[in-house]
Design an enzyme around this catalytic site. Structure first.
Site, PDB file in Angstrom:
ATOM      1  N   TYR A  64      10.963 122.247  74.167  1.00  0.00           N
ATOM      2  CA  TYR A  64      10.769 123.077  75.286  1.00  0.00           C
ATOM      3  C   TYR A  64       9.659 124.399  75.064  1.00  0.00           C
ATOM      4  CZ  TYR A  64      15.605 121.899  76.549  1.00  0.00           C
ATOM      5  OH  TYR A  64      16.810 121.428  76.918  1.00  0.00           O
ATOM      6  N   SER A 170      22.083 113.392  73.458  1.00  0.00           N
ATOM      7  CA  SER A 170      22.058 113.742  74.868  1.00  0.00           C
ATOM      8  C   SER A 170      21.225 112.894  75.922  1.00  0.00           C
ATOM      9  CB  SER A 170      20.772 115.004  74.653  1.00  0.00           C
ATOM     10  OG  SER A 170      20.537 115.624  76.095  1.00  0.00           O
ATOM     11  N   ASN A 171      21.857 112.713  76.832  1.00  0.00           N
ATOM     12  CA  ASN A 171      21.448 111.565  77.855  1.00  0.00           C
ATOM     13  C   ASN A 171      21.503 110.263  77.351  1.00  0.00           C
ATOM     14  OD1 ASN A 171      20.272 113.744  79.779  1.00  0.00           O
ATOM     15  ND2 ASN A 171      18.913 114.103  78.142  1.00  0.00           N
ATOM     16  N   TRP A 221      23.998 119.870  81.416  1.00  0.00           N
ATOM     17  CA  TRP A 221      22.986 120.592  81.494  1.00  0.00           C
ATOM     18  C   TRP A 221      22.687 120.763  82.862  1.00  0.00           C
ATOM     19  CZ3 TRP A 221      18.768 117.705  83.694  1.00  0.00           C
ATOM     20  CH2 TRP A 221      18.689 116.361  83.621  1.00  0.00           C
ATOM     21  N   SER A 222      21.633 121.492  83.411  1.00  0.00           N
ATOM     22  CA  SER A 222      21.639 121.911  84.950  1.00  0.00           C
ATOM     23  C   SER A 222      22.999 121.893  85.656  1.00  0.00           C
ATOM     24  CB  SER A 222      20.744 120.792  85.500  1.00  0.00           C
ATOM     25  OG  SER A 222      19.184 121.007  84.921  1.00  0.00           O
ATOM     26  N   LEU A 224      23.901 123.848  87.649  1.00  0.00           N
ATOM     27  CA  LEU A 224      23.913 124.617  89.143  1.00  0.00           C
ATOM     28  C   LEU A 224      22.864 123.521  89.614  1.00  0.00           C
ATOM     29  CD1 LEU A 224      23.854 128.178  88.351  1.00  0.00           C
ATOM     30  CD2 LEU A 224      25.804 126.851  89.186  1.00  0.00           C
ATOM     31  N   GLY A 227      19.405 124.951  90.036  1.00  0.00           N
ATOM     32  CA  GLY A 227      19.300 126.135  91.064  1.00  0.00           C
ATOM     33  C   GLY A 227      19.327 125.568  92.347  1.00  0.00           C
ATOM     34  N   PHE A 230      21.575 126.454  95.480  1.00  0.00           N
ATOM     35  CA  PHE A 230      21.346 127.896  96.217  1.00  0.00           C
ATOM     36  C   PHE A 230      20.190 127.553  97.367  1.00  0.00           C
ATOM     37  CE2 PHE A 230      23.032 128.845  92.049  1.00  0.00           C
ATOM     38  CZ  PHE A 230      24.304 129.487  92.583  1.00  0.00           C
TER      39      PHE A 230
HETATM   40  N1  LIG Z   1      19.355 117.649  77.459  1.00  0.00           N
HETATM   41  C1  LIG Z   1      18.547 117.724  78.389  1.00  0.00           C
HETATM   42  O1  LIG Z   1      17.963 116.773  78.628  1.00  0.00           O
HETATM   43  C2  LIG Z   1      18.516 118.804  79.178  1.00  0.00           C
HETATM   44  C3  LIG Z   1      17.496 118.863  80.524  1.00  0.00           C
HETATM   45  C4  LIG Z   1      17.553 120.064  81.083  1.00  0.00           C
HETATM   46  C5  LIG Z   1      18.097 121.029  80.821  1.00  0.00           C
HETATM   47  N2  LIG Z   1      19.078 121.256  79.397  1.00  0.00           N
HETATM   48  C6  LIG Z   1      19.602 122.391  79.166  1.00  0.00           C
HETATM   49  O2  LIG Z   1      20.175 123.003  80.095  1.00  0.00           O
HETATM   50  C7  LIG Z   1      20.102 124.209  80.254  1.00  0.00           C
HETATM   51  C8  LIG Z   1      20.417 124.773  81.948  1.00  0.00           C
HETATM   52  O3  LIG Z   1      19.583 123.989  82.604  1.00  0.00           O
HETATM   53  P1  LIG Z   1      18.892 124.644  83.947  1.00  0.00           P
HETATM   54  O4  LIG Z   1      17.946 125.777  83.606  1.00  0.00           O
HETATM   55  O5  LIG Z   1      18.458 123.670  84.823  1.00  0.00           O
HETATM   56  O6  LIG Z   1      20.676 125.139  84.666  1.00  0.00           O
HETATM   57  P2  LIG Z   1      20.804 125.557  85.840  1.00  0.00           P
HETATM   58  O7  LIG Z   1      21.922 126.796  85.978  1.00  0.00           O
HETATM   59  O8  LIG Z   1      21.454 124.327  86.699  1.00  0.00           O
HETATM   60  O9  LIG Z   1      19.639 126.326  86.885  1.00  0.00           O
HETATM   61  C9  LIG Z   1      19.150 127.705  86.397  1.00  0.00           C
HETATM   62  C10 LIG Z   1      18.291 127.864  87.449  1.00  0.00           C
HETATM   63  O10 LIG Z   1      18.928 128.391  88.515  1.00  0.00           O
HETATM   64  C11 LIG Z   1      18.626 129.681  89.026  1.00  0.00           C
HETATM   65  N3  LIG Z   1      20.009 130.259  89.361  1.00  0.00           N
HETATM   66  C12 LIG Z   1      21.208 130.367  88.477  1.00  0.00           C
HETATM   67  N4  LIG Z   1      22.023 131.441  89.179  1.00  0.00           N
HETATM   68  C13 LIG Z   1      21.466 131.424  90.496  1.00  0.00           C
HETATM   69  C14 LIG Z   1      21.991 132.163  91.666  1.00  0.00           C
HETATM   70  N5  LIG Z   1      23.362 132.467  91.708  1.00  0.00           N
HETATM   71  N6  LIG Z   1      21.387 132.271  92.732  1.00  0.00           N
HETATM   72  C15 LIG Z   1      20.041 131.458  92.750  1.00  0.00           C
HETATM   73  N7  LIG Z   1      19.392 131.020  91.648  1.00  0.00           N
HETATM   74  C16 LIG Z   1      20.351 130.977  90.350  1.00  0.00           C
HETATM   75  C17 LIG Z   1      18.245 130.244  87.530  1.00  0.00           C
HETATM   76  O11 LIG Z   1      17.247 131.249  87.990  1.00  0.00           O
HETATM   77  P3  LIG Z   1      17.361 132.750  87.468  1.00  0.00           P
HETATM   78  O12 LIG Z   1      17.167 132.811  85.971  1.00  0.00           O
HETATM   79  O13 LIG Z   1      16.637 133.719  88.123  1.00  0.00           O
HETATM   80  O14 LIG Z   1      19.021 133.322  87.314  1.00  0.00           O
HETATM   81  C18 LIG Z   1      17.363 129.105  87.151  1.00  0.00           C
HETATM   82  O15 LIG Z   1      15.980 129.143  87.674  1.00  0.00           O
HETATM   83  C19 LIG Z   1      18.680 124.448  79.906  1.00  0.00           C
HETATM   84  O16 LIG Z   1      18.235 126.039  79.494  1.00  0.00           O
HETATM   85  C20 LIG Z   1      18.597 123.555  78.662  1.00  0.00           C
HETATM   86  O17 LIG Z   1      19.042 124.186  77.729  1.00  0.00           O
HETATM   87  C21 LIG Z   1      19.088 120.239  78.973  1.00  0.00           C
END
Ligand SMILES: NC(=O)c1ccc[n+]([C@@H]2O[C@H](COP(=O)([O-])OP(=O)(O)OC[C@H]3O[C@@H](n4cnc5c(N)ncnc54)[C@H](OP(=O)(O)O)[C@@H]3O)[C@@H](O)[C@H]2O)c1
Length: 318
Positions: A64, A170-171, A221-222, A224, A227, A230
């Site tokens: 990361y 993972s994955n 993961w992800s 939402l 994002g 939204f």
């Molecule tokens: N294992 C893997 O291969 C893998 C891959 C990807 C991710 N991950 C893990 O999963 C975690 C989460 O993934 P993600 O960041 O993609 O999660 P996510 O919650 O799906 O997306 C987060 C994004 O959505 C935005 N967001 C959240 N609430 C919102 C709302 N109410 N309105 C508008 N935008 C909103 C956030 O912006 P704001 O900050 O402005 O709220 C951020 O940019 C990562 O940090 C990582 O630890 C793991």
């Protein structure tokens, strides 16, 4: 009510149902660095806010931030090292992409689950995070050259040395989990997969069935859709349009101050594996909103779950 503590696996660690994800630790949109988020003080502020809410588990990865966020997180934690004992650190390794940090020439994105690579990356994570142990380490992606005996050897060694308390993946596909588990005399404690109202593959490809069978909680993961749920202009995105409508319908059934992200998290928690949700937001009010689903007792019934499922798939159940 604080975010509940749960066992990741019956023989695994206690973790919080909501997890703070660090993929965007210094960049909310996933790519461009935000200087306001890139300071140890800002990281500490988010760590403390999470702990106050009962979010005690933190999800990291060596890669990361272009292999820099473990160090940033470690610097934040170093401002109050006593917090280490109050949290669980989950990190990942196995992805190798071109970067100045390598001593050899790395010219192609690839996966590396060799004994030497896993060992040296775990040692690096320990050093950068300023800790003597990692609660859980995950093999980040499915390595097509994975040699299960070799991976099992390094997992066992690092576990015996007390450097990694628990291992997971993972994955990974159903069969890769079976393969790796067949070489281990301790359980893999999780499979961290993409799972959100917009991404339901884990329910169809056997991954989540396997989690239930092995009694390991998946990590989503992800949650939402990064994002994407939204998105403002959905005129050419019928799936997101349907999802927004269904999430809104369910939110309104719960009451006027229930938000779409809360319903999306509650949708995931409705799955019988009771997944951990890896949050991606850096905003303190959104972290509070996520934690509030337990206080507000937002639990979807079957029809609410299937309304969102239908919107995601674009068809009703057969
Ligand atoms: N294992 C893997 O291969 C893998 C891959 C990807 C991710 N991950 C893990 O999963 C975690 C989460 O993934 P993600 O960041 O993609 O999660 P996510 O919650 O799906 O997306 C987060 C994004 O959505 C935005 N967001 C959240 N609430 C919102 C709302 N109410 N309105 C508008 N935008 C909103 C956030 O912006 P704001 O900050 O402005 O709220 C951020 O940019 C990562 O940090 C990582 O630890 C793991």
């Amino acid at each position: 009510m604080a975010v509940p503590q749960v066992r990741l696996h019956p023989d695994g660690p206690s973790v919080s149902q909501l997890v703070f994800g660090t993929w965007r630790l210094a960049n909310s949109n996933g790519w461009e660095a935000d200087p306001a988020l890139a300071t140890p003080e800002s990281v500490l502020e988010r760590i403390e806010a999470c702990l106050k809410l009962g979010i005690t588990t933190f999800d990291l990865a060596d890669i990361y931030g272009g292999y820099t966020y473990e160090e940033l997180f470690g610097k934040g934690l170093a401002l109050k090292p006593e917090l280490r004992e109050k949290m669980q650190i989950i990190t990942k390794t196995g992805i190798k992409i071109p970067n100045d940090m390598w001593s050899e020439k790395v010219y192609v994105n690839h996966y590396d689950t060799s004994y030497e690579y896993i060992k040296s990356q775990v040692e690096r994570s320990l050093r950068l995070l300023g800790t003597t142990y990692l609660d859980v380490v995950l093999i980040h992606r499915l390595d097509y050259l994975l040699d299960a005996d070799e991976v099992a050897k390094v997992m066992k060694e690092l576990r015996q040395e007390g450097k990694v308390k628990y291992w997971g993946v993972s994955n990974h596909t159903y069969s890769q989990v079976e393969l790796l588990q067949s070489r281990l005399d301790f359980p893999l404690v999780t499979n961290q997969i993409e799972f959100s109202p917009a991404h339901l593959e884990g329910m169809d490809d056997g991954t989540l069935d396997q989690c239930q069978r092995l009694r390991m909680k998946p990590m989503c993961w992800s949650p939402l859709g990064g994002g994407a749920i939204f998105k403002k202009d959905v005129s050419e995105d019928p799936k997101t349009e349907r999802l927004q409508k269904a999430l809104k319908t369910v939110a309104e059934q719960f009451g006027p101050d229930v938000t779409l992200d809360q319903v999306a998290y509650a949708f995931l928690l409705r799955h019988p594996t009771k997944p951990l949700i890896v949050l991606g937001t850096n905003k303190l009010d959104r972290l509070e909103g996520a934690a509030a689903i337990f206080e507000k007792n937002i639990q979807l019934d079957r029809q609410q779950f299937y309304l969102i499922w239908e919107a995601s798939k674009g068809n009703s159940v057969p």
